[in-house]
Write an enzyme that holds these catalytic residues in place. Structure first.
Site, short mmCIF file in Angstrom:
data_model
loop_
_atom_site.label_atom_id
_atom_site.label_comp_id
_atom_site.label_asym_id
_atom_site.label_seq_id
_atom_site.Cartn_x
_atom_site.Cartn_y
_atom_site.Cartn_z
N ARG A 98 0.82 -1.21 0.00
CA ARG A 98 0.00 0.00 0.00
C ARG A 98 0.86 1.26 0.00
O ARG A 98 0.52 2.25 -0.66
CB ARG A 98 -0.90 0.00 1.24
CG ARG A 98 -1.74 1.23 1.46
CD ARG A 98 -2.78 1.42 0.39
NE ARG A 98 -3.51 0.21 0.09
CZ ARG A 98 -4.37 0.05 -0.89
NH1 ARG A 98 -4.60 1.07 -1.71
NH2 ARG A 98 -4.98 -1.11 -1.10
N HIS A 345 -5.40 -3.68 4.42
CA HIS A 345 -5.26 -2.58 3.48
C HIS A 345 -3.80 -2.18 3.34
O HIS A 345 -3.35 -1.82 2.24
CB HIS A 345 -6.09 -1.38 3.95
CG HIS A 345 -6.32 -0.36 2.89
ND1 HIS A 345 -5.74 0.89 2.91
CD2 HIS A 345 -7.06 -0.41 1.75
CE1 HIS A 345 -6.12 1.57 1.85
NE2 HIS A 345 -6.91 0.81 1.12
N CYS A 346 -3.05 -2.24 4.42
CA CYS A 346 -1.63 -1.88 4.36
C CYS A 346 -0.83 -2.81 3.44
O CYS A 346 0.13 -2.39 2.81
CB CYS A 346 -1.02 -1.93 5.76
SG CYS A 346 -1.79 -0.83 6.96
N LEU A 347 -1.23 -4.06 3.38
CA LEU A 347 -0.48 -5.06 2.63
C LEU A 347 -0.81 -5.07 1.15
O LEU A 347 0.02 -5.48 0.32
CB LEU A 347 -0.74 -6.46 3.20
CG LEU A 347 -0.20 -6.72 4.61
CD1 LEU A 347 -0.79 -8.01 5.16
CD2 LEU A 347 1.32 -6.80 4.60
#
Length: 364
Positions: A98, A345-347
């Protein structure tokens, strides 16, 4: 002041719910991201890839052929459809896609997709980021996609994807803590809110920036917006809400709610704000973790939501199911994952399909 590009050629940052050509992930390899808890992480990735590959192509960054073999073994045992997985041999440091991969914009006058490369400095905190900082070039090259380097005030603009969230219609969410704090984890020294807004307009086609205040407790990015507030429709956001006045997130989230009250969107419509609960505070080794249901990921036919063995998991899944009635909303166990200070979401990082924006059912 930046002069906007002509409307016929202006870029547009699509919303995450618009059609994807693929989702990008980087296979986990750095035990320092999950100290003492690394062993289960590849299996969590296996589940993430399995879920997404049911609906779209997954493009997976791995260091080399040996790491590809390791990933294939895990994915095979997890039941992922390997025919929908494309492997790219790109060395990385930490691999939070992300934040390190380019933004993808569409052109208003044609269906062409363009990569926008931002500077990446390891969240202005971690020195092991130099490989990750070069990942955008590898991705653009693999896709044979044109790429532009974002800049502001004559220098490269440092920005992570988790620090912004857009509705695909010219409005963007971000936080002052992440980009305007002059002391802690400073991305772009000396830049003002107006400087950011001008750059967002030039490179992402953004006409309105909604500045929230601070992020949630435990977030070592210093205020990423994707842990507290997300667009779920062009005219609606979910905003985390903490009901315990003694919790350190309570005042922060209430202040952000006050900022959103009465917001009129670019185009004149009113912004709808939907409550999303916070899970009970989650600690590991005495450290508070940034556990949040707002870190969900919207794929073509599904929404993956981090869950935390918490009674509020069910409530959060129900709220998001109402927001996305055209998708399967699924929980992914993230108690181990969030020890890396990020979850779904970060990944992940979506790669949009070229073409017209997807019309969706607005929340009511």
């Amino acid at each position: 002041m930046t002069t906007p590009a002509p409307e016929t050629d202006a870029p547009r940052l699509p919303a995450e719910w618009e059609p994807h050509a693929a989702t990008w992930l980087a296979w986990p390899k750095n035990p320092r991201d999950w100290p003492g808890k690394f062993h289960p992480i590849p299996w969590v990735f296996g589940e993430i890839v399995r879920r997404i590959a049911q609906f779209e192509t997954v493009r997976l960054l791995v260091d080399d052929a040996a790491w590809e073999d390791k990933a294939r073994r895990v994915l095979g045992k997890a039941g992922a459809d390997l025919e929908r997985v494309r492997f790219h041999h790109v060395p990385t440091d930490r691999g939070w896609c992300r934040d390190m991969l380019p933004a993808f914009t569409l052109r208003r006058a044609s269906p062409r997709v363009r990569a926008v490369r931002f500077g990446f400095t390891g969240w202005a905190k971690y020195p092991d980021h130099l490989l990750d900082a070069e990942a955008p070039e590898h991705v653009a090259r693999a896709l044979k996609m044109p790429m532009v380097r974002a800049a502001a005030q004559g220098r490269p603009l440092v920005l992570e994807g988790g620090g912004i969230d857009g509705n695909g219609r010219g409005t963007l969410l971000t936080t002052e803590e992440c980009f305007l704090d002059p002391i802690t984890q400073v991305r772009n020294p000396g830049l003002t809110a107006r400087d950011y807004e001008d750059a967002f307009r030039e490179f992402l086609g953004v006409e309105q920036v909604i500045w929230l205040g601070k992020g949630i407790a435990g977030d070592d990015t210093h205020g990423h917006v994707d842990d507290l507030c997300r667009f779920v429709a062009p005219d609606a956001v979910v905003l985390c809400r903490e009901k315990d006045p003694s919790d350190e997130n309570y005042r922060v989230l209430e202040e952000n709610r006050e900022r959103l009250e009465g917001v009129r969107l670019h185009g004149g419509g009113k912004l709808q704000v939907i409550d999303l609960p916070m899970p009970e505070p989650l600690f590991f080794d005495g450290v508070r973790l940034p556990a949040s249901y707002a870190n969900f990921y919207i794929a073509n036919g599904t929404v993956l939501v981090p869950t935390f063995n918490d009674p509020r998991d069910r409530i959060a899944l129900g709220i998001l199911a109402e927001c996305f009635p055209d998708r399967i909303v699924t929980g992914v166990h993230a108690v181990d994952l969030v020890w890396g200070f990020g979850t779904l979401h970060c990944l992940t990082h979506e790669q949009p399909s070229a073409g017209k924006a997807l019309d969706i059912v607005h929340t009511s």
